[in-house]
Design a protein around this motif. Sequence first.
Motif, PDB file in Angstrom:
ATOM      1  N   LYS A  17       0.853  -1.203  -0.090  1.00  0.00           N
ATOM      2  CA  LYS A  17       0.050  -0.063  -0.009  1.00  0.00           C
ATOM      3  C   LYS A  17       0.950   1.318  -0.157  1.00  0.00           C
ATOM      4  CE  LYS A  17      -3.770   0.292   2.497  1.00  0.00           C
ATOM      5  NZ  LYS A  17      -4.911   0.392   3.398  1.00  0.00           N
ATOM      6  N   ALA A  18       1.820   1.130   0.913  1.00  0.00           N
ATOM      7  CA  ALA A  18       2.871   2.517   0.777  1.00  0.00           C
ATOM      8  C   ALA A  18       3.348   2.642  -0.669  1.00  0.00           C
ATOM      9  CB  ALA A  18       4.045   2.140   2.161  1.00  0.00           C
ATOM     10  N   ILE A  19       3.898   1.674  -1.312  1.00  0.00           N
ATOM     11  CA  ILE A  19       4.248   1.969  -2.368  1.00  0.00           C
ATOM     12  C   ILE A  19       3.326   2.346  -3.406  1.00  0.00           C
ATOM     13  CG2 ILE A  19       5.398   0.634  -4.418  1.00  0.00           C
ATOM     14  CD1 ILE A  19       6.711  -1.126  -2.358  1.00  0.00           C
ATOM     15  N   ASN A  20       2.033   1.476  -3.550  1.00  0.00           N
ATOM     16  CA  ASN A  20       1.065   2.018  -4.424  1.00  0.00           C
ATOM     17  C   ASN A  20       0.621   3.300  -4.456  1.00  0.00           C
ATOM     18  OD1 ASN A  20      -1.117   1.150  -6.384  1.00  0.00           O
ATOM     19  ND2 ASN A  20      -2.417   1.637  -4.676  1.00  0.00           N
ATOM     20  N   PHE A  21       0.355   3.734  -3.221  1.00  0.00           N
ATOM     21  CA  PHE A  21      -0.375   5.129  -2.795  1.00  0.00           C
ATOM     22  C   PHE A  21       0.711   6.218  -2.994  1.00  0.00           C
ATOM     23  CE2 PHE A  21      -3.687   2.479  -0.773  1.00  0.00           C
ATOM     24  CZ  PHE A  21      -4.666   3.066  -1.592  1.00  0.00           C
TER      25      PHE A  21
END
Length: 191
Positions: A17-21
């Motif tokens: 999620k940290a990478i995606n967002f």
Amino acid sequence: FGVPIDQMDPETRRRAKAINFGIVYGISAFGLANQLNIDQGEAGAYIKTYFERFPGIRTYMDATKALVRETGTVSTIFGRRIHIPAIQSRSAAERQFGERAAINAPIQGAAADIIRRAMMRMPGALAEAGLGTRMLLQVHDELVFEAPEAEADRAIAVIKRTMEKAAEPAVALSVPLVVEARAAANWDEAH
């Protein structure tokens, strides 16, 4: 990370999620490295791999930046227009902020449009089903309800159906909207 969704542990999910967002918000390798507590080389490799796997995201980001520079606005999938005044700033940093806001606004705006549509339909759907359940509040993409314990399962079915179909008929989503719902004594326990 190459992990099937049903086998993903919470830490891997948090990192994904940290990478995606982060990427959608324009994070740099430096920023991602700090956020995940990894070195910049590894963070840069994650960003590079992300765009290789999902080239449509880069296309979307570039097209959105060009559109907002030209028109000063972006729109949600429902046609709601969002003005991005920062794109006209003399400051390069403010213009870059405007570009990031323009990339994010149609996505977050569509989510807001969908949850609003669900909220507007919910009282009628619950009443039509003969339920005493009532909607209490919204928290981002969640709705919190109060229901008599005896009707919790029936309420969940109505709530899920109403939320999953909230975009229709105005927009037919190409990816199904899947809603998770749980009954518990309070909001914290439902998580």
